[in-house]
Design a protein around this motif. Sequence first.
Motif, short mmCIF file in Angstrom:
data_model
loop_
_atom_site.label_atom_id
_atom_site.label_comp_id
_atom_site.label_asym_id
_atom_site.label_seq_id
_atom_site.Cartn_x
_atom_site.Cartn_y
_atom_site.Cartn_z
N THR A 517 16.56 72.93 2.27
CA THR A 517 15.82 72.85 3.53
C THR A 517 14.75 71.78 3.48
O THR A 517 14.03 71.56 4.46
CB THR A 517 15.17 74.20 3.86
N GLU A 518 14.62 71.12 2.34
CA GLU A 518 13.67 70.03 2.16
C GLU A 518 14.29 68.99 1.23
O GLU A 518 15.27 69.28 0.54
CB GLU A 518 12.35 70.55 1.59
N PRO A 519 13.76 67.77 1.22
CA PRO A 519 14.36 66.72 0.37
C PRO A 519 14.45 67.15 -1.08
O PRO A 519 13.57 67.85 -1.59
CB PRO A 519 13.41 65.54 0.56
N PRO A 520 15.50 66.73 -1.78
CA PRO A 520 15.70 67.17 -3.16
C PRO A 520 14.76 66.46 -4.13
O PRO A 520 14.22 65.38 -3.84
CB PRO A 520 17.16 66.80 -3.44
N THR A 521 14.60 67.05 -5.31
CA THR A 521 13.82 66.43 -6.38
C THR A 521 14.70 65.45 -7.15
O THR A 521 15.91 65.37 -6.93
CB THR A 521 13.27 67.50 -7.33
N GLU A 522 14.10 64.72 -8.08
CA GLU A 522 14.82 63.70 -8.84
C GLU A 522 15.96 64.31 -9.65
O GLU A 522 17.06 63.74 -9.73
CB GLU A 522 13.86 62.95 -9.76
N ASP A 523 15.75 65.47 -10.27
CA ASP A 523 16.80 66.12 -11.05
C ASP A 523 18.02 66.41 -10.19
O ASP A 523 19.17 66.20 -10.59
CB ASP A 523 16.28 67.42 -11.67
N HIS A 524 17.78 66.91 -8.98
CA HIS A 524 18.88 67.24 -8.07
C HIS A 524 19.59 65.96 -7.60
O HIS A 524 20.82 65.93 -7.49
CB HIS A 524 18.35 68.03 -6.88
N LEU A 525 18.82 64.92 -7.34
CA LEU A 525 19.42 63.66 -6.89
C LEU A 525 20.36 63.09 -7.94
O LEU A 525 21.43 62.56 -7.62
CB LEU A 525 18.32 62.64 -6.58
N LEU A 526 20.01 63.21 -9.20
CA LEU A 526 20.82 62.64 -10.27
C LEU A 526 22.14 63.39 -10.47
O LEU A 526 23.15 62.79 -10.81
CB LEU A 526 20.03 62.64 -11.58
N GLN A 527 22.15 64.71 -10.24
CA GLN A 527 23.28 65.52 -10.67
C GLN A 527 24.11 66.10 -9.54
O GLN A 527 25.29 66.38 -9.74
CB GLN A 527 22.78 66.67 -11.56
N ASN A 528 23.51 66.31 -8.36
CA ASN A 528 24.22 67.08 -7.32
C ASN A 528 24.37 66.36 -5.99
O ASN A 528 24.69 67.01 -4.99
CB ASN A 528 23.51 68.41 -7.08
N THR A 529 24.15 65.05 -5.94
CA THR A 529 24.26 64.36 -4.64
C THR A 529 25.26 63.21 -4.66
O THR A 529 25.25 62.36 -3.77
CB THR A 529 22.88 63.83 -4.19
N LEU A 530 26.12 63.15 -5.67
CA LEU A 530 27.15 62.11 -5.71
C LEU A 530 28.18 62.33 -4.60
O LEU A 530 28.46 63.47 -4.22
CB LEU A 530 27.86 62.11 -7.06
N TRP A 531 28.74 61.23 -4.09
CA TRP A 531 29.85 61.30 -3.14
C TRP A 531 31.15 61.00 -3.87
O TRP A 531 31.19 60.12 -4.74
CB TRP A 531 29.65 60.28 -2.02
N PRO A 532 32.23 61.69 -3.54
CA PRO A 532 33.52 61.40 -4.21
C PRO A 532 34.05 60.02 -3.83
O PRO A 532 33.93 59.59 -2.68
CB PRO A 532 34.44 62.51 -3.72
N GLU A 533 34.63 59.36 -4.80
CA GLU A 533 35.26 58.06 -4.57
C GLU A 533 36.70 58.30 -4.12
O GLU A 533 37.48 58.92 -4.83
CB GLU A 533 35.22 57.24 -5.86
N VAL A 534 37.04 57.79 -2.94
CA VAL A 534 38.35 58.09 -2.35
C VAL A 534 39.34 56.94 -2.45
O VAL A 534 40.53 57.13 -2.26
CB VAL A 534 38.19 58.51 -0.88
N GLN A 535 38.85 55.73 -2.75
CA GLN A 535 39.77 54.60 -2.79
C GLN A 535 39.15 53.45 -3.58
O GLN A 535 37.93 53.25 -3.58
CB GLN A 535 40.08 54.12 -1.37
#
Length: 710
Positions: A517-535
């Motif tokens: 519900t609020e912007p993530p911390t640095e730890d979360h940004l590093l590990q849980n915000t990747l987007w899958p590569e589709v091509q």
Amino acid sequence: MVAPVLETSHVFCCPNRVRGVLNWSSGPRGLLAFGTSCSVVLYDPLKRVVVTNLNGHTARVNCIQWICKQDGSPSTELVSGGSDNQVIHWEIEDNQLLKAVHLQGHEGPVYAVHAVYQRRTSDPALCTLIVSAAADSAVRLWSKKGPEVPILACGNDDCRIHIFAQQNDQFQKVLSLCGHEDWIRGVEWAAFGRDLFLASCSQDCLIRIWKLYIKSTSLETQDDDNIRLKENTFTIENESVKIAFAVTLETVLAGHENWVNAVHWQPVFYKDGVLQQPVRLLSASMDKTMILWAPDEESGVWLEQVRVGEVGGNTLGFYDCQFNEDGSMIIAHAFHGALHLWKQNTVNPREWTPEIVISGHFDGVQDLVWDPEGEFIITVGTDQTTRLFAPWKRKDQSQVTWHEIARPQIHGYDLKCLAMINRFQFVSGADEKVLRVFSAPRNFVENFCAITGQSLNHVLCNQDSDLPEGATVPALGLSNKAVFQGDIASQPSDEEELLTSTGFEYQQVAFQPSILTEPPTEDHLLQNTLWPEVQKLYGHGYEIFCVTCNSSKTLLASACKAAKKEHAAIILWNTTSWKQSQFLVFLPSPTKLLLCTVELFGLVIGVLTASISSLGVETKRYVVAVGLECGKICLYTWKKTDQVPEINDWTHCVETSQSQSHTLAIRKLCWKNCSGKTEQKEAEGAEWLHFASCGEDHTVKIHRVNKCAL
């Protein structure tokens, strides 16, 4: 009051990757100052906004220090040192620059500065003393009125702390403190009563606290059988007055497992009208932890009170740390430039929770683009990351602040360019021969809606039903792999892990979905915000440097570096099948190739970057933003007429001020899509135009232009 034509509404940046470039002002609601590229940034951690930029250095800022007032009131002066071999003294009034004085004399980059106020007995006015150390192996002192200074401590690479004192207007070395077994990384003084305490940290993973006091002149002899601490003594003679001092080792603090890069005492502050100096020490280490130390109330033994830090990720620990004015918040500066902020729980003082803080690229930002709806921006840089910034809209507050909410790509090559295919899909190019296509996972869309206050059902209505939950990088893998709902396994307990593990497996960091519900911390940004590569798109023979998409989002165009003319080609890709649609061979003239590329991609022509927006269909007026190599942005307007031939009467309207400008070359300007239907646009009406800028100074800025004032 006349409305300004151009305003800088949001700034994204992070500190330079060097120790000592971060400092928190003392006094109520103190500002956080840090250096980013060649600029000094003043940031308000409570409001979560950048207050102003202080531009004056011509090379990287290496160190910053606020000058603390003795009465505990907010600081109004600070000093900075940079790789341009100069020290700058800044005077601030109402959070804006009042005066800047450049102090020149060093012959190498300045890496350490400190400053104090001193009061002379003959003059009630405070005098400012600045001390700086540089790579030219010199320590220089700068003074306005030549005050009397008690003592100076310098940590060296000879594992010793050298003490200097002023005697008859000259600083002389009086003592060397031995004990550390590796290079000294930081020293800091604190006064408790009539005694001075010096904290030092080293690459030997230890912290030492030294006590300096006036030695008793009593002639009483002490029994030799008594055990006494070893004293290092010296005498200062000033104006025919001799004073004997002694230095003893108070304690040695062992708790870190790697280099200790910084130690800082909690600053003095007012509590119930009384000025207090807490006996608390904060240390930061390369072991990814920050420790808060304090003596036990009963025994007086120094103990570890709190330990906070990073978990996981590919980081390498902390460069620096700071207290806020009353010690209720602490901040750490990580190896990759990120800031980590913790706040003390008012109910349970031993509990500290992560807080939201500014973030951004730690190297040059090469490209940026708005999403088609104008609700977030994506940037790429030579720090090998792709970052997504969006507004945080809180129900209980009218103020909207922008934050980094995702890091879709963490690459192994410097990223150079990107293009949006649709609202939640983009293509990026780097110093490699491959274009990579990324699509947003479901967990990002959910968090994006929760943070920006949008309807999830409305946003997902145009998305595929089988969206992956997130992405992760598998062991020995180089691409972001999609994680679906069935792939998310529950984390095993410690007992199960001990029974099933052989001890040789690679511990992969698994993606775990979470609703924010609020912007993530640095730890979360590093590990849980990747987007899958589709091509992946193959076809270029050299490093890719530009990519763009047509307005209908059906064709993608890309180009790469070329040493030979046969490689100087543009490839067109079909965004539905991701196959090559056409291969545009080299043009006969390099100049024509450059101009063609600029027309397609909006890249840099010589020393400027340009981006055009319409001011209205009825008036047929246009505004162009031009970014210069010096970091300045100029706005021009043009009105279309029916005369033949056409009159090109471009009018210069406004340019950015020193604090609004970038400090190095601007790489990209991009106007926000005016057709996007956002709540912010409805609230502001059609009065403002928005555009974003990025440059080699590691900074991304969002500006707004008052159409009525043009």
